[in-house]
Design a protein around this motif. Structure first.
Motif, PDB file in Angstrom:
ATOM      1  N   VAL A  29       0.843  -1.204   0.000  1.00 30.04           N
ATOM      2  CA  VAL A  29       0.000   0.000   0.000  1.00 30.04           C
ATOM      3  C   VAL A  29       0.876   1.252   0.000  1.00 30.04           C
ATOM      4  O   VAL A  29       0.620   2.201  -0.731  1.00 30.04           O
ATOM      5  N   LEU A  30       1.933   1.242   0.810  1.00 30.85           N
ATOM      6  CA  LEU A  30       2.806   2.414   0.887  1.00 30.85           C
ATOM      7  C   LEU A  30       3.668   2.559  -0.367  1.00 30.85           C
ATOM      8  O   LEU A  30       4.033   3.675  -0.735  1.00 30.85           O
ATOM      9  N   ARG A  36       0.537   8.237   3.583  1.00 29.11           N
ATOM     10  CA  ARG A  36      -0.809   7.714   3.852  1.00 29.11           C
ATOM     11  C   ARG A  36      -1.117   7.878   5.326  1.00 29.11           C
ATOM     12  O   ARG A  36      -0.269   7.641   6.179  1.00 29.11           O
ATOM     13  N   ARG A  37      -2.345   8.251   5.587  1.00 35.50           N
ATOM     14  CA  ARG A  37      -2.811   8.308   6.967  1.00 35.50           C
ATOM     15  C   ARG A  37      -3.203   6.900   7.405  1.00 35.50           C
ATOM     16  O   ARG A  37      -3.479   6.021   6.592  1.00 35.50           O
ATOM     17  N   GLU A  67       8.505   5.621   7.909  1.00 32.04           N
ATOM     18  CA  GLU A  67       8.680   6.833   8.709  1.00 32.04           C
ATOM     19  C   GLU A  67       7.304   7.359   9.098  1.00 32.04           C
ATOM     20  O   GLU A  67       6.388   7.396   8.280  1.00 32.04           O
ATOM     21  N   ARG A  68       7.168   7.715  10.351  1.00 27.56           N
ATOM     22  CA  ARG A  68       5.928   8.285  10.879  1.00 27.56           C
ATOM     23  C   ARG A  68       6.121   9.789  10.964  1.00 27.56           C
ATOM     24  O   ARG A  68       6.987  10.272  11.692  1.00 27.56           O
ATOM     25  N   TYR A  80       2.178   8.172   7.257  1.00 24.12           N
ATOM     26  CA  TYR A  80       3.230   7.167   7.150  1.00 24.12           C
ATOM     27  C   TYR A  80       3.744   7.152   5.717  1.00 24.12           C
ATOM     28  O   TYR A  80       2.974   7.248   4.766  1.00 24.12           O
ATOM     29  N   ILE A  81       5.059   7.027   5.588  1.00 24.90           N
ATOM     30  CA  ILE A  81       5.699   6.986   4.275  1.00 24.90           C
ATOM     31  C   ILE A  81       6.881   6.031   4.362  1.00 24.90           C
ATOM     32  O   ILE A  81       7.492   5.857   5.429  1.00 24.90           O
ATOM     33  N   LEU A  82       7.188   5.402   3.242  1.00 24.14           N
ATOM     34  CA  LEU A  82       8.351   4.520   3.218  1.00 24.14           C
ATOM     35  C   LEU A  82       9.638   5.338   3.222  1.00 24.14           C
ATOM     36  O   LEU A  82       9.723   6.379   2.572  1.00 24.14           O
ATOM     37  N   THR A  83      10.615   4.844   3.931  1.00 25.78           N
ATOM     38  CA  THR A  83      11.954   5.427   3.908  1.00 25.78           C
ATOM     39  C   THR A  83      12.648   4.934   2.635  1.00 25.78           C
ATOM     40  O   THR A  83      12.118   4.044   1.950  1.00 25.78           O
TER      41      THR A  83
END
Length: 113
Positions: A29-30, A36-37, A67-68, A80-83
């Protein structure tokens, strides 16, 4: 001549982390979006409880995969997002998709057989 397989603890740890129920879907999903919330992720993965989603996001954050981001607004906004480490899973997930399409029966095919 005997061949010995060298076991890789890092490989095993990666499979244990990403193989947990729902974790692969969260990463997917990310990978398919920007920030994304929590509620967005929850809506995109039906049947997963909010408690499990929170646990998995914390695990992925602890491993520097997710990462939050907290925005000091009222009400507080958290995304939230991927590092870069998380985004690097793109190729692996693509390869798993291709393998699954080739080798895994769809749920309908399993029931019909």
């Amino acid at each position: 001549m005997t061949t010995s397989m060298v076991l890789c603890p890092k490989f095993e740890e990666a499979f244990q982390l990403l193989g947990k129920r729902w974790t692969g879907l969260i990463v997917e999903v990310l990978l398919n979006g920007d920030c994304r919330r929590f509620k967005e992720i929850s809506e995109l993965i039906p049947n997963m409880s909010d408690r499990v989603l929170a646990e998995r996001l914390k695990e992925l954050e602890a491993k520097d995969i997710v990462e939050r981001k907290v925005y000091p607004e009222t009400p507080v906004r958290i995304e939230y997002i991927l590092t870069p480490k998380g985004k690097d899973l793109q190729k692996a997930t693509k390869d798993i998709h291709e393998w699954a399409e080739k080798w895994i029966d769809s749920p309908q095919e399993v029931v019909e057989n």
